[in-house]
Scaffold this active site. Structure first.
Site, PDB file in Angstrom:
ATOM      1  N   ASP A   1       0.811  -1.225   0.000  1.00 45.58           N
ATOM      2  CA  ASP A   1       0.000   0.000   0.000  1.00 45.58           C
ATOM      3  C   ASP A   1       0.841   1.271   0.000  1.00 45.58           C
ATOM      4  O   ASP A   1       0.302   2.368   0.142  1.00 45.58           O
ATOM      5  CB  ASP A   1      -0.914   0.005   1.227  1.00 45.58           C
ATOM      6  CG  ASP A   1      -0.130  -0.061   2.535  1.00 45.58           C
ATOM      7  OD1 ASP A   1       0.784  -0.902   2.636  1.00 45.58           O
ATOM      8  OD2 ASP A   1      -0.423   0.707   3.466  1.00 45.58           O
TER       9      ASP A   1
ATOM     10  N   TYR B   1       0.228   2.095  15.355  1.00 50.62           N
ATOM     11  CA  TYR B   1       1.608   2.559  15.446  1.00 50.62           C
ATOM     12  C   TYR B   1       1.734   3.682  16.466  1.00 50.62           C
ATOM     13  O   TYR B   1       1.054   4.707  16.350  1.00 50.62           O
ATOM     14  CB  TYR B   1       2.093   3.074  14.097  1.00 50.62           C
ATOM     15  CG  TYR B   1       2.216   2.015  13.034  1.00 50.62           C
ATOM     16  CD1 TYR B   1       3.096   0.954  13.191  1.00 50.62           C
ATOM     17  CD2 TYR B   1       1.465   2.075  11.869  1.00 50.62           C
ATOM     18  CE1 TYR B   1       3.222  -0.016  12.213  1.00 50.62           C
ATOM     19  CE2 TYR B   1       1.581   1.110  10.881  1.00 50.62           C
ATOM     20  CZ  TYR B   1       2.461   0.069  11.061  1.00 50.62           C
ATOM     21  OH  TYR B   1       2.577  -0.895  10.091  1.00 50.62           O
TER      22      TYR B   1
ATOM     23  N   LYS C   1      -1.617  -5.203  13.861  1.00 52.24           N
ATOM     24  CA  LYS C   1      -0.272  -5.048  13.307  1.00 52.24           C
ATOM     25  C   LYS C   1       0.399  -3.910  14.054  1.00 52.24           C
ATOM     26  O   LYS C   1      -0.159  -2.814  14.161  1.00 52.24           O
ATOM     27  CB  LYS C   1      -0.333  -4.718  11.820  1.00 52.24           C
ATOM     28  CG  LYS C   1       1.035  -4.409  11.199  1.00 52.24           C
ATOM     29  CD  LYS C   1       0.890  -3.898   9.777  1.00 52.24           C
ATOM     30  CE  LYS C   1       2.248  -3.494   9.194  1.00 52.24           C
ATOM     31  NZ  LYS C   1       2.135  -2.887   7.852  1.00 52.24           N
TER      32      LYS C   1
END
EC number: 2.2.1.10
Length: 266
Positions: free
Chosen positions: A25, A145, A176
């Site tokens: 991506d 993140y 993730k």
């Protein structure tokens, strides 16, 4: 929820409960860099290497997803920002769960930069998408993140633990996030998160052996696999790199055995 279970088995190996996802991506944020110019070629390589799924934006599905060869799961990324924008850390939704379903997706993903100035808006979007995913039986991967003014180290175990748990609390099926740097602290991240945790690859790592060691350490600590982009698609042989990583994740290979696959051996 039967729909989610069926789709999750297309992106997670049912025998190992682990996965090798290759995100592709990056073109929105950093442009057509090496490895994602020929999308069909790259997807062919990582599929032949044993990847469970690829992750991409909606517009690239027609340019690269499978019509031949080994089948591979499809994850549509719903979030985006460019490196030229006023705040690259502010990820906005650029498509929908319904559109992903029409494209044949097996899962969708949403990106949240935990600790950034626009964190509240991204959390709202994550929670909303999670509810829509439940309605449609669509698995949701939350890319969580730690990034912001209060965060000195994006790999700090405490902030990674918080980021991973926040994604699960808001309804994600898979998280993730960053690897913390060692198995002991990453084990705490996994224990604190009730859904599978996969590690990001991050920027291009200096040596291939270092990357494979990180993968090995993460699964030893209970991680559910990897979602690694640049370190796979910019490898000299994306197929061999994928095969080496899949060997560790699914077959329990040592780093030394995986290096042999990487170098073209068996």
């Amino acid at each position: 929820m039967i729909g989610k279970r069926i789709r999750i088995e297309r992106i997670i190996n049912r025998k190992t409960d682990r996965t090798v996802i290759v995100p592709l991506d990056h073109g929105v944020s950093i442009g057509p860099v090496r490895g994602i110019i020929d999308m069909a070629g790259t997807i062919d390589e990582v599929a032949s290497g044993g990847a469970n799924a690829v992750l991409m934006h909606k517009g690239m599905v027609r340019s690269g997803h499978r019509g031949y060869g080994r089948d591979i799961g499809l994850i549509i990324h719903l979030s985006a920002s460019t490196g030229l924008g006023p705040d690259p850390n502010h990820k906005v939704l650029v498509t929908s769960v319904e559109k992903a379903l029409k494209l044949g997706a097996d899962a969708v993903s949403v990106h949240v930069n935990v600790g950034s100035e626009r964190e509240p808006e991204m959390l709202i979007k994550l929670g909303t998408v999670a509810e829509i995913c439940d309605d449609w039986g669509m698995p949701l991967i939350a890319m969580m993140y730690p990034r912001g003014k209060k965060i000195d180290d994006e790999h700090d175990p405490e902030v990674v633990k918080l980021a991973a748990r926040a994604g699960a609390e808001l309804g994600a099926d898979i998280i993730k996030t960053n690897y913390t740097g060692d198995p002991d602290t990453f084990r705490d991240v996994v224990k604190g998160c009730p859904v599978p945790v996969v590690i990001a690859g991050g920027p291009k790592i200096e040596t291939e052996e270092e990357l494979l060691q990180m993968v090995s350490d993460s699964v030893e600590a209970g991680g559910a696999g990897v979602a690694i982009g640049r370190n796979i698609f910019q490898a000299d042989s994306p197929a061999n790199m994928t095969g080496a990583i899949a060997g560790i994740v699914h077959d329990g290979l040592s780093v030394e055995e995986a290096v042999r696959i990487l170098k073209g051996g068996e």
